[in-house]
Design a protein around this motif. Structure first.
Motif, short mmCIF file in Angstrom:
data_model
loop_
_atom_site.label_atom_id
_atom_site.label_comp_id
_atom_site.label_asym_id
_atom_site.label_seq_id
_atom_site.Cartn_x
_atom_site.Cartn_y
_atom_site.Cartn_z
N ILE A 236 1.22 -0.72 -0.04
CA ILE A 236 0.53 -0.34 0.19
C ILE A 236 1.41 1.15 0.39
N ALA A 237 -0.02 1.83 -0.41
CA ALA A 237 1.18 3.88 -1.15
C ALA A 237 0.54 4.41 -0.63
N ASP A 238 1.14 5.74 -0.28
CA ASP A 238 0.76 7.16 -0.27
C ASP A 238 -0.03 7.30 1.16
N PHE A 239 -0.17 6.50 2.11
CA PHE A 239 -0.72 6.78 2.91
C PHE A 239 -0.71 7.69 4.13
N GLY A 240 -1.55 8.46 4.54
CA GLY A 240 -0.64 9.85 5.73
C GLY A 240 -0.34 11.03 4.96
N LEU A 241 -0.99 11.74 4.20
CA LEU A 241 -0.42 12.49 3.22
C LEU A 241 -1.54 13.51 3.37
N ALA A 242 -2.20 13.71 4.72
CA ALA A 242 -3.20 14.86 4.31
C ALA A 242 -2.32 16.29 4.53
N GLU A 243 -1.66 16.37 5.27
CA GLU A 243 -0.59 17.74 5.39
C GLU A 243 -0.26 17.96 3.55
N ILE A 244 0.51 17.17 3.46
CA ILE A 244 0.73 17.42 1.67
C ILE A 244 -0.18 17.50 1.41
N ARG A 245 -0.96 16.40 0.99
CA ARG A 245 -2.21 17.26 0.03
C ARG A 245 -2.98 18.12 0.23
N HIS A 246 -2.98 19.17 1.28
CA HIS A 246 -3.46 20.26 1.98
C HIS A 246 -2.92 21.12 1.06
N GLU A 247 -1.61 21.27 1.73
CA GLU A 247 -0.26 22.09 1.12
C GLU A 247 -0.32 22.15 -0.60
N THR A 248 -0.45 21.24 -0.76
CA THR A 248 -0.40 20.90 -2.53
C THR A 248 -1.33 22.11 -3.00
N MET A 249 -2.17 21.37 -2.50
CA MET A 249 -4.27 22.49 -3.64
C MET A 249 -3.77 23.15 -2.44
N ARG A 250 -3.32 24.39 -2.13
CA ARG A 250 -3.45 25.45 -2.09
C ARG A 250 -1.99 26.32 -2.84
N GLN A 251 -1.18 25.32 -3.18
CA GLN A 251 0.09 25.69 -4.09
C GLN A 251 -0.63 25.69 -5.36
N SER A 252 -1.01 25.02 -5.58
CA SER A 252 -1.33 24.66 -6.66
C SER A 252 -2.54 24.53 -7.51
N SER A 253 -2.87 24.39 -9.12
CA SER A 253 -4.54 24.33 -9.59
C SER A 253 -4.58 23.54 -9.61
N TYR A 254 -3.80 21.88 -9.57
CA TYR A 254 -3.87 20.81 -9.59
C TYR A 254 -4.76 20.26 -8.64
N ASN A 255 -5.87 19.82 -8.89
CA ASN A 255 -7.08 19.80 -7.49
C ASN A 255 -6.55 17.91 -7.67
N PRO A 256 -6.32 17.42 -6.30
CA PRO A 256 -6.28 16.10 -6.12
C PRO A 256 -6.97 15.10 -5.88
N PHE A 257 -8.48 15.24 -6.24
CA PHE A 257 -9.30 14.26 -6.06
C PHE A 257 -10.15 14.38 -7.81
N VAL A 258 -9.40 15.12 -8.51
CA VAL A 258 -9.78 14.53 -9.89
C VAL A 258 -9.17 13.51 -10.21
N GLY A 259 -9.75 12.25 -10.87
CA GLY A 259 -9.29 10.78 -10.13
C GLY A 259 -10.12 10.28 -9.74
N THR A 260 -10.23 10.58 -8.13
CA THR A 260 -10.60 9.59 -7.05
C THR A 260 -12.12 8.91 -7.28
N LEU A 261 -12.59 9.56 -7.42
CA LEU A 261 -13.89 9.98 -7.84
C LEU A 261 -14.85 8.58 -7.51
N GLN A 262 -14.02 7.74 -7.96
CA GLN A 262 -14.05 6.00 -8.83
C GLN A 262 -14.20 5.29 -7.03
N TRP A 263 -13.40 5.89 -6.22
CA TRP A 263 -13.43 4.95 -4.68
C TRP A 263 -13.73 5.55 -3.72
N LYS A 264 -14.71 6.99 -4.26
CA LYS A 264 -14.98 7.89 -2.84
C LYS A 264 -16.39 6.63 -2.55
#
Length: 408
Positions: A236-264
């Motif tokens: 399993i990869a990419d666990f525990g990355l809440a802070e990284i995701r939050h700061e990435t979303m704040r500093q860039s126009s890239y939407n980290p939730f695009v492409g993950t809806l299928q598993w929500k």
């Protein structure tokens, strides 16, 4: 260079040397880059990213100067370095781009001082303020300390501005998503049960920690594989990355939730919080992908998926999927969170069924090799060297392998 930063040498001489270095920082950095490039010329990609390696050497030279000039800053550096292994960017060779995740770009690379093949997950963050930096350090430290067979190993991190990155182990087969999409492997049902069991073990491990970790982004892209003898090792990869995701979303126009809806999970679509149950729902969708070999909701727009899942509909499970596997999928992606089993419960179900599957596949292989018709009714208990049933006799070799199936 080591003598310059040696705290044992005369303080006055040291200050003079440091002042000289500060005034010639660019010149010294250029020499270091040239020396490294010459020494490691045999490595592929070593001459690429020279400007970034220059910045990396300069950052670390400046940090060493700051440690001596500012004791308080020196203590901060020490605390941060104790949290996890800090790997300078100039100790890495960044190779080809192999993927793009919710928080950054993923490169195949090499860790020079260890001569080890790694993956460099660069984060889309240009700069971190002190409070965000501390949060990020704590997050990486937590991930760094976890060592488990089915969790991707994190070797360390790079904390340089414009080169924030996680350095993780390389999994040669890539993600389950890629394996299924490219059809690079022919997976038997024994393989599928094994992969399902291993990824469930990985998620269960996170859920069972003293301070439970909710993954929050389980998907086939985050299930990684590599060959392990005749079998496959799953992590399993990419666990525990809440802070990284939050700061990435704040500093860039890239939407980290695009492409993950299928598993929500449906509750997340209604602004609910992430829980162990929402992880299990996502696992159910991954199990559907594993069983069918298909991409979940391929070609379906986001609004349609949202409406479909909220009203309790699910992807159709083909009739050629074994009922036991189909039942596990259906239970995992139940509409109500409380109706979903825990990962521990799923493991118990999988363990019972996968042993039956292994026996049946062994029976089929043995029957086919002796040019006899396949036995459909397999014994599910422990098998002694010669065990009778009303349909067949099993004959085992001296080392315990099934060799023949005689019908009568």
């Amino acid at each position: 260079m080591k003598q310059i930063f040696d705290p044992q040498i005369d303080e006055k001489d040291q200050k003079t040397d440091l002042d000289d270095i500060q005034g010639k920082l660019n010149e010294i950095t250029s020499i270091l880059v040239e020396q490294q490039t010459e020494q490691l010329r045999h490595y592929e990609w070593i001459e690429q990213n020279i400007s970034q390696r220059f910045k990396s050497f300069k950052i670390h030279l400046q940090q060493n100067i700051d440690r001596i000039h500012d004791p308080v800053k020196a203590q901060d550096f020490v605390k941060e370095e104790q949290a996890f292994l800090h790997i300078p960017y100039h100790d890495l060779i960044q190779g080809t781009l192999i993927g793009q995740g919710g928080f950054g770009d993923v490169y195949r690379g090499r860790w020079l001082s260890r001569d080890h093949e790694v993956v460099i997950k660069k984060v889309r963050i240009q700069y971190l303020h002190d409070n965000h930096r501390k949060d990020l350090v704590n997050e990486i430290s937590m991930m760094y300390q976890i060592r488990y067979d089915h969790i991707l190993n994190i070797f360390g991190g790079c904390m340089e501005p414009e080169n924030y990155a996680l350095i993780v182990e390389y999994m040669s087969l890539g993600s389950l998503y890629d394996v299924l999409k490219e059809q690079t492997l022919q997976l038997s049902w024994t393989d599928r049960w094994s992969i399902a069991y291993q990824m469930t073990k990985g998620i269960n491990y996170l859920h069972k920690l003293q301070k439970a970790i909710i993954h929050r982004d389980i998907k086939s892209l985050n299930i990684l594989l590599k060959e392990n003898g005749k079998d496959f090792l799953t992590k399993i990869a990419d666990f525990g990355l809440a802070e990284i995701r939050h700061e990435t979303m704040r500093q860039s126009s890239y939407n980290p939730f695009v492409g993950t809806l299928q598993w929500k999970a449906p509750e997340l679509l209604e602004m609910g919080r992430h829980t162990e149950a929402s992880d299990v729902y996502a696992l159910g969708v991954v199990l559907w992908e594993l069983g069918t070999g298909c991409e979940a909701y391929k070609g379906v727009d986001a609004q349609t998926i949202d409406t479909f899942v909220r009203r309790g509909d699910r992807l159709k499970i083909p009739i050629n999927i074994p009922k036991s596997f189909s039942d596990i999928i259906s239970r995992a992606w139940a509409q109500e969170p409380l109706q979903r089993p825990t990962c521990q419960h799923l493991l118990n179900l999988m363990k019972d069924v996968s042993s039956e599957v292994a026996i049946k596949e062994k029976l089929k292989t043995a029957a086919a090799s002796t040019d006899r018709r396949i036995v459909e009714e397999a014994t599910t208990g422990s098998l002694s060297p010669q065990q009778h049933s009303t349909r067949y006799i099993l004959v085992f070799s001296a080392d315990g392998d099934l060799t023949f199936v005689y019908l009568f």
